[in-house]
Design a protein around this motif. Structure first.
Motif, PDB file in Angstrom:
ATOM      1  N   ALA A 121      10.641  -0.931  -8.210  1.00  0.00           N
ATOM      2  CA  ALA A 121      11.438  -0.542  -7.510  1.00  0.00           C
ATOM      3  C   ALA A 121      12.351  -0.829  -6.314  1.00  0.00           C
ATOM      4  O   ALA A 121      12.603   0.186  -5.909  1.00  0.00           O
ATOM      5  CB  ALA A 121       9.689  -1.328  -7.019  1.00  0.00           C
ATOM      6  N   THR A 122      12.988  -1.826  -6.528  1.00  0.00           N
ATOM      7  CA  THR A 122      14.339  -2.150  -5.663  1.00  0.00           C
ATOM      8  C   THR A 122      14.921  -1.271  -5.975  1.00  0.00           C
ATOM      9  O   THR A 122      15.585  -0.761  -4.705  1.00  0.00           O
ATOM     10  CB  THR A 122      14.822  -3.813  -6.705  1.00  0.00           C
ATOM     11  OG1 THR A 122      14.156  -4.298  -6.417  1.00  0.00           O
ATOM     12  CG2 THR A 122      16.131  -4.024  -5.651  1.00  0.00           C
ATOM     13  N   SER A 125      14.596   2.585  -3.922  1.00  0.00           N
ATOM     14  CA  SER A 125      14.658   2.221  -3.155  1.00  0.00           C
ATOM     15  C   SER A 125      15.856   2.226  -2.684  1.00  0.00           C
ATOM     16  O   SER A 125      16.869   3.487  -1.732  1.00  0.00           O
ATOM     17  CB  SER A 125      14.370   1.167  -2.557  1.00  0.00           C
ATOM     18  OG  SER A 125      14.990  -0.035  -2.998  1.00  0.00           O
ATOM     19  N   ASN A 180      15.718  -8.873  -9.706  1.00  0.00           N
ATOM     20  CA  ASN A 180      15.184  -8.255 -10.520  1.00  0.00           C
ATOM     21  C   ASN A 180      14.661  -7.901 -11.678  1.00  0.00           C
ATOM     22  O   ASN A 180      15.936  -7.602 -12.266  1.00  0.00           O
ATOM     23  CB  ASN A 180      14.816  -6.766  -8.997  1.00  0.00           C
ATOM     24  CG  ASN A 180      15.997  -5.849  -9.749  1.00  0.00           C
ATOM     25  OD1 ASN A 180      15.519  -5.021 -10.979  1.00  0.00           O
ATOM     26  ND2 ASN A 180      17.011  -5.908  -9.170  1.00  0.00           N
ATOM     27  N   LEU A 317      10.348 -11.858  -4.608  1.00  0.00           N
ATOM     28  CA  LEU A 317      10.352 -11.000  -3.789  1.00  0.00           C
ATOM     29  C   LEU A 317      10.579  -9.193  -4.119  1.00  0.00           C
ATOM     30  O   LEU A 317       9.442  -8.595  -3.581  1.00  0.00           O
ATOM     31  CB  LEU A 317      10.960 -11.030  -2.839  1.00  0.00           C
ATOM     32  CG  LEU A 317      11.515 -12.043  -1.736  1.00  0.00           C
ATOM     33  CD1 LEU A 317      12.321 -12.439  -0.522  1.00  0.00           C
ATOM     34  CD2 LEU A 317       9.790 -11.612  -0.676  1.00  0.00           C
ATOM     35  N   SER A 318      10.971  -9.041  -4.979  1.00  0.00           N
ATOM     36  CA  SER A 318      10.759  -7.791  -5.995  1.00  0.00           C
ATOM     37  C   SER A 318       9.669  -7.414  -6.439  1.00  0.00           C
ATOM     38  O   SER A 318       9.199  -6.220  -6.667  1.00  0.00           O
ATOM     39  CB  SER A 318      12.572  -7.762  -6.896  1.00  0.00           C
ATOM     40  OG  SER A 318      11.891  -8.490  -7.950  1.00  0.00           O
ATOM     41  N   ASN A 321       6.857  -6.554  -3.979  1.00  0.00           N
ATOM     42  CA  ASN A 321       7.680  -5.500  -3.598  1.00  0.00           C
ATOM     43  C   ASN A 321       7.356  -4.142  -4.614  1.00  0.00           C
ATOM     44  O   ASN A 321       7.378  -2.916  -3.910  1.00  0.00           O
ATOM     45  CB  ASN A 321       9.453  -5.359  -3.361  1.00  0.00           C
ATOM     46  CG  ASN A 321       9.219  -3.079  -2.938  1.00  0.00           C
ATOM     47  OD1 ASN A 321       9.643  -3.488  -1.838  1.00  0.00           O
ATOM     48  ND2 ASN A 321      11.406  -2.909  -3.379  1.00  0.00           N
TER      49      ASN A 321
END
Length: 325
Positions: A121-122, A125, A180, A317-318, A321
């Motif tokens: 996802a990181t 984005s 990540n 957090l990753s 996310n």
């Protein structure tokens, strides 16, 4: 009075933790200010880049430099200049490291998908915007800043405790910093190659160019081609229909050529690795750490523990996310 090894590693870890923490806090502040001034339903692509890059490179990085400069450097025992052929050998090793690490990351990603987590996802984005800032940041700014951070500033201060210690520590911190599971494996392997190149040459320009080329291919060229191809509905097209869309055909051929080039370079890198691995060497350093207790000296100190906790927070957090809705 000379610092102890633990004091040095702690000071280095604290500088990197500060870089992560200041970046994170200032990114939140910048995002709150910037996104309060734009349409939240259709924010401009530059908003994400400005709110993430300016805090890191214009605020956290100068603070990091002030802190890391307090840790003394040590001249390299010996350095050498790379010929173009020598540089090319390490570049194909980089490509092999990238492909091998990406395969591992893909396997790990499939495991996370079973619990509805997208580990990519990181990166998605970062590469999903069409902003002109993307190639500037990914191909120019990030390679320069990161090579100074994780090669020059780090290895200059740690190689006195052993070249291998410095290179592995550099690679591990470089990988963990990305925060990540999509990037951690290949950045570690590439970090080993780039750390060794810097340790043997003392010239960061070699690794900056490698880093730039990797990011150009992986984050700009390939993404452009894939996005271009995805803009066409190919599900109902045969080859005759595809020919009538030259842009789609160009994108498809470009992707195939890119894949062939990357895997060709990776195979060459595998050959170089097999042939040259036994020839790697490290100089005897002035304060070489003994094997016994080496990991404890490097990791079990306040600064490095804070850095590791900061990186763990980024991984968490990753994951959040990447939760698949």
């Amino acid at each position: 009075m000379e610092r102890t090894a633990k004091q040095t590693f702690s000071a280095v870890g604290l500088a990197f933790f500060t870089y992560i923490a200041v970046s994170f806090v200032m990114q939140i502040i910048f995002a709150m200010v910037i996104y309060s001034m734009v349409d939240l339903h259709n924010p401009p692509s530059w908003a994400m880049w400005i709110s993430s890059v300016v805090p890191m490179y214009c605020i956290a990085f100068p603070i990091f430099i002030i802190m890391i400069k307090r840790v003394p450097t040590e001249p390299f025992v010996e350095t050498r200049t790379l010929s173009f052929g020598g540089w090319l050998k390490f570049f194909v090793l980089t490509e092999f490291a990238m492909v091998a690490g990406s395969i591992v990351a893909s396997s790990v990603g499939k495991i996370f998908e079973r619990v509805n987590v997208n580990t990519n996802a990181t990166m998605e984005s970062l590469t999903s915007t069409n902003s002109v800032l993307a190639p500037i940041v990914l191909v120019i700014l990030a390679p320069i800043i990161e090579e100074f951070l994780y090669r020059k500033f780090l290895i200059d201060r740690l190689h006195v405790y052993g070249g291998k210690v410095a290179v592995v520590t550099s690679a591990a911190m470089f990988a963990l910093f990305h925060g990540n599971f999509s990037q951690v494996f290949y950045t570690f392997l590439m970090g080993l190659v780039w750390g060794y190149v810097y340790y043997k040459t003392g010239k960061v320009i070699y690794t900056i160019i490698m880093h730039m080329l990797v990011n150009l291919g992986g984050s700009v060229v390939s993404v452009y081609l894939i996005n271009k191809l995805n803009s066409f509905d190919l599900s109902h097209m045969d080859m005759a229909a595809l020919i009538s869309y030259p842009e789609a055909l160009f994108a498809m051929v470009g992707i195939l050529l890119y894949a062939l080039i990357i895997f060709g370079l990776a195979i060459a890198g595998l050959v170089c690795f097999i042939v040259g691995f036994k020839n790697r060497s490290y100089s005897q350093e002035r304060l070489e750490l003994p094997k016994e207790g080496r990991v404890a000296t490097v990791c079990l100190n306040v600064g490095m523990i804070l850095f590791l906790l900061g990186c763990v927070a980024q991984f968490v957090l990753s994951i959040f996310n990447g939760l698949i809705k």
